[in-house]
Enzyme design. Structure first.
Site, PDB file in Angstrom:
ATOM      1  N   HIS A   1       2.967 -10.198  -5.839  1.00 34.56           N
ATOM      2  CA  HIS A   1       2.219  -9.928  -4.464  1.00 34.56           C
ATOM      3  C   HIS A   1       0.730  -9.799  -4.764  1.00 34.56           C
ATOM      4  O   HIS A   1      -0.131 -10.521  -3.963  1.00 34.56           O
ATOM      5  CB  HIS A   1       2.648  -8.561  -4.032  1.00 34.56           C
TER       6      HIS A   1
ATOM      7  N   GLU B   1       5.379  -7.008  -8.496  1.00 32.45           N
ATOM      8  CA  GLU B   1       4.447  -6.715  -8.013  1.00 32.45           C
ATOM      9  C   GLU B   1       2.991  -7.534  -8.423  1.00 32.45           C
ATOM     10  O   GLU B   1       2.192  -7.744  -7.469  1.00 32.45           O
ATOM     11  CB  GLU B   1       4.009  -5.157  -8.234  1.00 32.45           C
TER      12      GLU B   1
END
Length: 420
Positions: free
Chosen positions: A22, A19
């Site tokens: 991202h 994550e």
């Protein structure tokens, strides 16, 4: 408990790296990231830094980065809506109080005639029912407050869909890429501790109680000959020993600049091909080398990526069935066994899981990063994006099917555990 803690730490690490990839590339592209979450379900902890709320949630089975424009906005301000406005020192609206306005007596109450929180960034409304229509310009980082919780508005140029195809691709691809990077880093740590495998004609660590140790061979012995067969590499040692199960072999070795002769009677075991092979309980030699450590990290990462792709190909072609897949329960069970075998093996297992997560996420399936990348490729070929409602529907159906697959795999995992 030790297994549970290990699983939580490992999955937390894998998900965090994924994550974070991202988040990093989304912020680099100028996308407003509302939330960075580890886990799903109810929040256990949250802290806001800058524009982003960082949360830890109850179920450690995934995570997400909530980017502006990917989901419908939390609130829509319609004509006739009575809201409270608060202003910064520049006279721009920096808070829009949607409800519970009585708790904000300093707010200016306005009946909305028109609100644009994305493009023009203004609210038009009346302070009094028969009053003048007034325009209130918004600060680009204004919050709208719902139930006393602030949410930053997302101007159009801060939303995911407004960015270039390349920026969006990188923001999505960065998640799986970070898993490959994590695997590379973990393998470097592994080889830094374990040493880099070498093909030198030397003996590595010996297994106590196995033939080599019983016969008096030592770690670091250089093998010159086995019987009358000249040895030039570790591979030569392994081939010759494997070809002579349950036989006495005469080793000519060099130790401390002295030549010695040691007889070793090999044991016998089943070979990968189903036949018999000899072994004597010796690991490959290792060496300490910075360049070798980096090379080992690259080589191992490439090897396991290749193996994962081969496994997926076999699954698609039917060479292996769904019963060969491992879900959360299976991974938990395997991790428990790995934990009992030591820290180094756990490091290796962490890197393999990270590669697995990266590869799985790149599969062109709805609800996965690969599915989102596929839609971007279609957009590039068409010259225009796919209808957002259709894309959302496809991802929803894909997510439901993935959950169904997860249930099937989990059931298989449970059966395997109880049948062991």
């Amino acid at each position: 408990m030790e297994t549970f803690i290990s699983v939580v730490i490992i999955f937390g690490l894998l998900i965090s790296f994924h994550e974070f990839g991202h988040l990093l590339l989304a912020k680099r592209a100028g996308i407003l990231c509302r939330e960075f979450a580890i886990g799903f379900g109810p929040k256990l902890f949250s802290i806001k830094k800058g524009e982003t709320v960082y949360t830890l949630r109850l179920l450690p089975i995934g995570g997400f980065v909530r980017m502006a424009g990917e989901d419908p906005e939390i609130i829509e301000i319609k004509p006739g809506h009575r809201v409270g406005l608060m202003f910064n020192n520049a006279g721009l609206v920096n808070k829009i109080i949607i409800n519970k306005t009585a708790k904000y007596p300093q707010a200016k109450m306005v009946t909305v005639e028109h609100a644009d929180l994305e493009k023009d960034l203004l609210i038009k409304g009346y302070e009094q029912e028969d009053g003048e229509l007034i325009s209130y310009p918004l600060d680009r980082k204004a919050d709208y407050v719902v139930d006393e919780q602030g949410y930053q508005i997302a101007p159009l140029d801060r939303q995911f869909g407004s960015k270039s195809l390349l920026d969006r691709f990188l923001a999505i691809f960065a998640g799986p890429f970070m898993n490959f990077l994590l695997a590379f880093i973990v393998f470097i740590i592994y080889f830094s501790i374990q040493g880099v495998p070498s093909d030198a004609p030397k003996l590595g660590k010996l297994v106590q109680g196995d033939p080599a140790a019983k016969a008096g061979l030592h770690q670091g012995d250089r093998v010159i000959k086995i019987d009358d067969h000249t040895i030039d590499s570790w591979k030569d040692i392994m081939i010759y020993v494997n070809q002579h199960p349950s036989e006495e072999l005469s080793f000519t070795i060099e130790r401390n600049n002295h030549i010695r002769h040691v007889d070793v009677t090999t044991n016998e075991r089943k070979s990968p091909e189903g036949g018999k092979e000899g072994f004597m309980g010796v690991y490959a030699p290792t060496e300490e080398s910075f360049i070798g450590t980096i090379k080992g990290g690259v080589t191992q990462t490439y090897f396991f990526i290749k193996q994962e792709l081969i496994g997926i190909k076999m699954l698609v072609t039917g060479a292996v069935g769904l019963d060969q897949l491992a879900g959360p329960v299976g991974i938990y069970n395997i991790t428990g066994k790995v934990v009992n075998q030591g820290f180094l093996l756990l490091l290796n297992w962490t890197a393999v899981l990270s590669i697995n997560l990266g590869i799985i996420n790149l599969l062109p399936l709805p609800a996965l990063d690969g599915g989102r990348i596929l839609f971007l490729i279609v957009e590039g070929l068409r010259g225009k994006p796919v209808d957002p409602q259709r894309e959302t529907l496809v991802h929803f159906i894909g997510f439901a099917l993935l959950m169904l697959l997860m249930i099937v795999v989990t059931w298989n995992d449970i059966q395997k555990i109880f049948l062991q």
